[in-house]
Scaffold this active site. Structure first.
Site, PDB file in Angstrom:
ATOM      1  N   ASN A  57      12.894   6.959 -21.680  1.00 32.75           N
ATOM      2  CA  ASN A  57      12.369   8.050 -20.841  1.00 32.75           C
ATOM      3  C   ASN A  57      12.922   7.994 -19.416  1.00 32.75           C
ATOM      4  O   ASN A  57      12.456   8.704 -18.542  1.00 32.75           O
ATOM      5  CB  ASN A  57      10.839   7.993 -20.809  1.00 32.75           C
ATOM      6  CG  ASN A  57      10.330   6.672 -20.242  1.00 32.75           C
ATOM      7  OD1 ASN A  57      11.122   5.840 -19.804  1.00 32.75           O
ATOM      8  ND2 ASN A  57       9.032   6.486 -20.242  1.00 32.75           N
ATOM      9  N   GLU A  60       7.364   5.125 -14.135  1.00 28.67           N
ATOM     10  CA  GLU A  60       7.430   6.046 -15.263  1.00 28.67           C
ATOM     11  C   GLU A  60       7.668   7.480 -14.797  1.00 28.67           C
ATOM     12  O   GLU A  60       7.429   7.794 -13.618  1.00 28.67           O
ATOM     13  CB  GLU A  60       6.106   5.962 -16.045  1.00 28.67           C
ATOM     14  CG  GLU A  60       5.780   4.562 -16.571  1.00 28.67           C
ATOM     15  CD  GLU A  60       6.628   4.161 -17.775  1.00 28.67           C
ATOM     16  OE1 GLU A  60       7.703   4.730 -18.006  1.00 28.67           O
ATOM     17  OE2 GLU A  60       6.199   3.249 -18.506  1.00 28.67           O
ATOM     18  N   ASP A  63       8.557  -6.510 -13.173  1.00 24.59           N
ATOM     19  CA  ASP A  63       7.281  -5.978 -13.653  1.00 24.59           C
ATOM     20  C   ASP A  63       6.560  -6.971 -14.561  1.00 24.59           C
ATOM     21  O   ASP A  63       7.109  -8.011 -14.935  1.00 24.59           O
ATOM     22  CB  ASP A  63       7.489  -4.625 -14.367  1.00 24.59           C
ATOM     23  CG  ASP A  63       8.661  -4.629 -15.351  1.00 24.59           C
ATOM     24  OD1 ASP A  63       9.063  -5.724 -15.794  1.00 24.59           O
ATOM     25  OD2 ASP A  63       9.173  -3.545 -15.670  1.00 24.59           O
ATOM     26  N   HIS A  84      12.739   5.411 -17.348  1.00 22.32           N
ATOM     27  CA  HIS A  84      12.025   4.572 -16.370  1.00 22.32           C
ATOM     28  C   HIS A  84      12.903   3.428 -15.882  1.00 22.32           C
ATOM     29  O   HIS A  84      13.817   2.977 -16.572  1.00 22.32           O
ATOM     30  CB  HIS A  84      10.677   4.070 -16.924  1.00 22.32           C
ATOM     31  CG  HIS A  84      10.753   2.975 -17.931  1.00 22.32           C
ATOM     32  ND1 HIS A  84       9.677   2.590 -18.693  1.00 22.32           N
ATOM     33  CD2 HIS A  84      11.775   2.160 -18.331  1.00 22.32           C
ATOM     34  CE1 HIS A  84      10.015   1.599 -19.485  1.00 22.32           C
ATOM     35  NE2 HIS A  84      11.280   1.324 -19.288  1.00 22.32           N
TER      36      HIS A  84
HETATM   37  P1  PGA Z   1      14.916  -2.654 -23.424  1.00 24.94           P
HETATM   38  O1  PGA Z   1      14.031  -2.019 -22.254  1.00 24.94           O
HETATM   39  O2  PGA Z   1      15.882  -3.577 -22.734  1.00 24.94           O
HETATM   40  O3  PGA Z   1      13.950  -3.429 -24.267  1.00 24.94           O
HETATM   41  O4  PGA Z   1      15.597  -1.528 -24.123  1.00 24.94           O
HETATM   42  C1  PGA Z   1      14.684  -1.542 -21.142  1.00 24.94           C
HETATM   43  C2  PGA Z   1      13.682  -0.913 -20.202  1.00 24.94           C
HETATM   44  O5  PGA Z   1      12.689  -0.344 -20.691  1.00 24.94           O
HETATM   45  O6  PGA Z   1      13.881  -0.991 -18.978  1.00 24.94           O
END
Ligand code: PGA
Length: 259
Positions: A147, A154, A76, A149
């Site tokens: 959440n 999302e 992404d 995702h």
């Molecule tokens: P993080 O994000 O590694 O910064 O916790 C993980 C994600 O949102 O996929």
């Protein structure tokens, strides 16, 4: 532990999990290179995989790992964002991996946060076609948001069949994602882009193997719902239950607390 969402390996700490992840990536590179002359990796950003990249860089510097026949596709990118913006995932990948290894620059693909909006859909569709033309992703590295995702897919109200078929696309960030991203944008939620380009669920689930990392107590709830909860668009990581034979979770004790 075998679960509805794949094999879950609970590690003593994130460092051990990241070492194991680097082992898996290095052996995926070696075995797919032996099979078809090259390897295609799907890469993730965020704080979680940083030690994995540090480990891969160390192996490269020690002469144990080459990326010469490797192609990468990133999960992404924020939208809109310039590649030289220090908060872009382009900048992240160059900082943590690409500038340190022998990956040919033309084979390191990241969705373009500068694409004019009218061409975003075409750019994303092209990204999916490039992946297909490269023979598909051999190993997809993932994190999970609080959440649930994966990438920037999302939580949504989509019916399950549609949630499973999402292509790579321009999408809108969830408030939880914006809140968590604020730490990278000087603590300001207002500074976080509202949208992003993301690999779709269909593209992620089509990878030949999937390695998902989660560390810390703040991920425990999302991990438990993804692994043992219903398969639902409300918790995108639960969609991994569609392909459990391909999925390995590497998590620490804190993230495993609700399993
Ligand atoms: P993080 O994000 O590694 O910064 O916790 C993980 C994600 O949102 O996929």
């Amino acid at each position: 532990m075998q679960t509805p969402a794949g094999t879950v390996l609970v590690c003593d700490d994130p460092a051990q999990a990241c070492r194991l992840a680097a082992d898996r990536i290095a052996s995926a590179i070696a075995s797919t290179r032996a099979d078809r002359g090259r390897a295609v990796l799907g890469l993730a950003t965020g704080s979680t995989p940083i030690p994995v990249y540090a480990d891969l860089v160390a192996r490269h510097r020690a002469g144990q790992l080459s990326f010469a026949n490797v192609t990468t596709y990133n999960l992404d990118e924020y939208y809109p964002i310039a590649p030289l913006d220090p908060n872009s995932y382009h900048a992240f990948m160059y900082k943590h991996l690409f500038q340190h290894v022998d990956l040919p620059p033309h084979r390191a693909h990241i969705l373009d946060g500068t694409v004019p909006e009218a061409f975003a859909a075409e750019h994303c569709a092209a990204f999916d076609r490039w992946i297909e033309a490269d023979g598909g992703i051999d190993l997809q590295l993932l994190g999970i948001g609080r959440n649930g995702h994966i990438g920037f897919n999302e939580p949504s109200d989509l019916p399950l069949d549609q949630a499973l078929r999402l292509p790579t696309r321009l999408t809108r960030l969830d408030p939880v994602t914006i809140a968590d991203a604020a730490r990278d944008f000087g603590g300001s939620e207002a500074a976080v882009p509202r949208r992003a380009l993301t690999l779709g669920t269909a593209t992620i689930l089509a990878a030949r193997s999937i390695l998902i990392l989660a560390f810390g107590a703040n991920k425990a709830e999302a991990v438990a719902r993804a692994v043992f909860g219903p398969r639902t668009a409300q918790l995108p990581a639960s969609l991994l239950q569609t392909v459990p034979e391909k999925v390995t979770w590497l998590i620490d004790r804190a993230a495993a607390a609700r399993l």
